[in-house]
Design a protein around this motif. Structure first.
Motif: not given
Length: 137
Positions: A2-10, A62-66, A70-77, A109-116
Motif C-alpha cells: 500500500h502507499f502512505h501519503g505525507y506532506e509538508w509545506a513551510g 490522484d491524491w498526490l495530483a490534487k 492545491e499547494h502549487t498554484p499554476g502548477g509546473d510549467p 517549500w511545498s512537498g508531497h510524498y507517497l511512500i510504498a
C-alpha cells in the motif's frame, strides 16, 4: 503493498535542520514534521503524520495530483499535471516512492510524498499503522 501519503509545506530554510531530519538518538526526529532526509524514513514517524493510505497506485496518484495542485498554484510549467501523474503511476507500480516538491516562493517549500509500504529500500522498517496498532507492553 500500500502507499502512505505525507506532506509538508513551510519555510524552506527550516530544511537545514538536518538533525530533525535524520533518525538519530536525541535528534527530535520522531516529533519533527520536517521531511526526512530519506524517503523511507517517513515510515519511522508516528502514524499521525500520515495524510492518507491507498491500496492502489491510481488512488494514491490522484491524491498526490490534487494536493500538488492545491499547494502549487499554476502548477509546473515544465511538466503538466497529467504527464506528472502518469509518471507517478509508473513509479508506484514498481513499488517506488514518489516525491513532488518545489519552492513556491522565495522562502516557501511545498512537498508531497507517497511512500510504498512495505518499502523495498528499507525492508526492516515496519508499517507505521501496524506499529501503532500494537498494544503497549
Amino acid at each position: 503493498m500500500h502507499f502512505h501519503g505525507y506532506e509538508w509545506a513551510g519555510d524552506g530554510r527550516l530544511l537545514a535542520k538536518e538533525s530533525e531530519r535524520r533518525p538519530i538518538e536525541s535528534s527530535g526526529f520522531r516529533l519533527s514534521e520536517l521531511p526526512p532526509m530519506m524517503t523511507g524514513w517517513w515510515l519511522l514517524r508516528p502514524a499521525t503524520q500520515i495524510r492518507g493510505t491507498w491500496h492502489t497506485a491510481a488512488d494514491a496518484a490522484d491524491w498526490l495530483a490534487k494536493r500538488y495542485e492545491e499547494h502549487t498554484p499554476g502548477g509546473d510549467p515544465w511538466l503538466p499535471i497529467d504527464a506528472r501523474r502518469q509518471r507517478a503511476l509508473a513509479q508506484l507500480a514498481r513499488a517506488s516512492d514518489v516525491i513532488w516538491s518545489r519552492w513556491v516562493s522565495d522562502s516557501r517549500w511545498s512537498g508531497h510524498y507517497l511512500i510504498a509500504c512495505p518499502n523495498k529500500t528499507w525492508p526492516t522498517i515496519p508499517c507505521p499503522t501496524r506499529r501503532a496498532a500494537r498494544p503497549s507492553a
